[in-house]
Write a protein that holds these residues in place. Structure first.
Motif, short mmCIF file in Angstrom:
data_model
loop_
_atom_site.label_atom_id
_atom_site.label_comp_id
_atom_site.label_asym_id
_atom_site.label_seq_id
_atom_site.Cartn_x
_atom_site.Cartn_y
_atom_site.Cartn_z
N GLY A 56 1.01 33.32 72.97
CA GLY A 56 0.09 32.24 72.61
C GLY A 56 0.73 30.97 72.12
N GLY A 57 2.05 30.87 72.21
CA GLY A 57 2.73 29.66 71.78
C GLY A 57 2.97 29.62 70.28
N ARG A 58 3.43 28.46 69.82
CA ARG A 58 3.79 28.30 68.41
C ARG A 58 2.61 28.56 67.49
NH1 ARG A 58 3.53 24.19 64.68
NH2 ARG A 58 5.15 24.20 63.07
N THR A 59 1.42 28.12 67.88
CA THR A 59 0.25 28.31 67.02
C THR A 59 -0.02 29.78 66.78
OG1 THR A 59 -0.77 26.25 67.80
CG2 THR A 59 -2.23 27.89 66.80
N ARG A 116 -4.60 33.61 77.22
CA ARG A 116 -3.66 33.20 76.17
C ARG A 116 -4.14 33.74 74.84
NH1 ARG A 116 0.13 29.08 75.98
NH2 ARG A 116 0.51 28.13 73.94
N LEU A 117 -3.21 34.25 74.05
CA LEU A 117 -3.55 34.81 72.74
C LEU A 117 -4.04 33.71 71.82
CD1 LEU A 117 -3.40 37.43 70.98
CD2 LEU A 117 -1.16 36.61 70.21
N ILE A 118 -5.22 33.88 71.25
CA ILE A 118 -5.79 32.86 70.37
C ILE A 118 -5.34 33.09 68.94
CG2 ILE A 118 -7.80 32.55 71.87
CD1 ILE A 118 -9.42 34.17 69.88
N ALA A 119 -5.47 32.04 68.13
CA ALA A 119 -4.97 32.07 66.75
C ALA A 119 -5.64 33.16 65.92
CB ALA A 119 -5.18 30.71 66.10
N ALA A 120 -6.96 33.32 66.07
CA ALA A 120 -7.68 34.32 65.27
C ALA A 120 -7.18 35.73 65.55
CB ALA A 120 -9.18 34.22 65.54
N THR A 121 -6.94 36.03 66.82
CA THR A 121 -6.43 37.35 67.18
C THR A 121 -5.02 37.55 66.64
OG1 THR A 121 -7.76 37.37 69.20
CG2 THR A 121 -5.90 38.91 69.09
N ALA A 122 -4.20 36.52 66.74
CA ALA A 122 -2.83 36.60 66.23
C ALA A 122 -2.83 36.84 64.72
CB ALA A 122 -2.07 35.31 66.56
N TYR A 123 -3.70 36.13 64.01
CA TYR A 123 -3.81 36.31 62.55
C TYR A 123 -4.22 37.74 62.23
CZ TYR A 123 -5.44 35.83 57.75
OH TYR A 123 -5.63 35.99 56.40
N ARG A 124 -5.21 38.24 62.93
CA ARG A 124 -5.71 39.59 62.67
C ARG A 124 -4.63 40.63 62.93
NH1 ARG A 124 -9.49 39.63 66.08
NH2 ARG A 124 -8.56 40.93 67.70
N GLN A 125 -3.87 40.46 63.99
CA GLN A 125 -2.81 41.42 64.30
C GLN A 125 -1.73 41.41 63.22
OE1 GLN A 125 -1.39 40.62 68.25
NE2 GLN A 125 -3.22 41.43 69.24
N GLY A 126 -1.37 40.23 62.74
CA GLY A 126 -0.38 40.15 61.67
C GLY A 126 -0.87 40.79 60.39
N LEU A 127 -2.14 40.53 60.06
CA LEU A 127 -2.72 41.08 58.83
C LEU A 127 -2.80 42.61 58.89
CD1 LEU A 127 -4.22 40.61 56.13
CD2 LEU A 127 -6.34 40.47 57.44
#
Length: 210
Positions: A32-35, A110-121
């Motif tokens: 998903g890029g840098r974001t 593309r991986l969106i920011a909300a999904t990336a945040y959830r996966q990290g959390l």
């Protein structure tokens, strides 16, 4: 002050050691890029802040003392890492398909920011080693006679901010190398390696003792 500087040194060594957090950040930056990478780091540091709050309130001590609860968190977190690893391997295999290589197949979303945040959390909250780490590390750096709740929470937040800064730097560096990493063969290789690493880390968490 010397006690706090010692805490910063120990924290940096722990944070800079590659592990599940680093692997997930790199994977999500590629998707998903840098974001996406930065939001993954934000999710991880949010999880650490929650662990810090739980440590300050004494909840982590209960978790560590309860074998069934500790094992439940451990196996759930390990399963999630294995799941993300298989997803990365599937993506690597999908990109190696002739139709994808020729640009005939529908590209992956593309991986969106909300999904990336959830996966990290979820990844961080599902790692019981963070509970053991916070419960064993933070009290050693609380000044004698200091108020334990605010001191523990403050140290935990500092650790989380350091983690966010370090992983965001990782995401920025990976994103800047985007043109090179977006080459089909390079990206497939990185996704495959990242998938294997995540699966290996999940298995290690599930099988190792405290």
């Amino acid at each position: 002050m010397s006690l706090f500087l010692a805490f910063l040194g120990v924290s940096f060594m722990v944070i800079a050691t590659p592990g599940p957090d680093t692997a997930i950040t790199i994977r999500n930056t590629l998707l998903g890029g840098r974001t996406a990478g930065v939001f993954t780091a934000l999710g991880i540091s949010s999880g650490q802040t929650i662990w810090a709050l739980a440590t300050s309130a004494g909840i982590v001590a209960l978790l560590v003392a309860s074998e069934p609860l500790f094992l439940a968190v451990k196996y759930a977190g390990a399963a999630y890492l294995v799941y993300l690893g298989f997803r990365a391997l599937q993506e690597a295999l999908r990109r190696s398909h002739p139709r994808v290589a020729a640009g005939l197949a529908k590209p992956a979303r593309r991986l969106i920011a909300a999904t990336a945040y959830r996966q990290g959390l979820i990844s961080d909250l599902g790692n019981p080693k963070m509970a053991v780490f916070f419960a064993s590390l933070l009290p050693q750096f609380v000044p004698p006679g200091g108020e334990s709740f605010s001191a523990l929470l403050g140290l935990g937040v500092v650790f989380a901010v350091m983690t966010l800064t370090w992983l965001a730097l990782y995401a920025t560096l990976v994103a800047k190398a985007g043109d090179f990493l977006r080459r089909p063969s390079i990206r497939r290789t990185i996704e495959a390696v990242t998938g294997i690493v995540l699966i290996g880390l999940g298995i290690r968490i599930a099988t190792e003792h405290r």
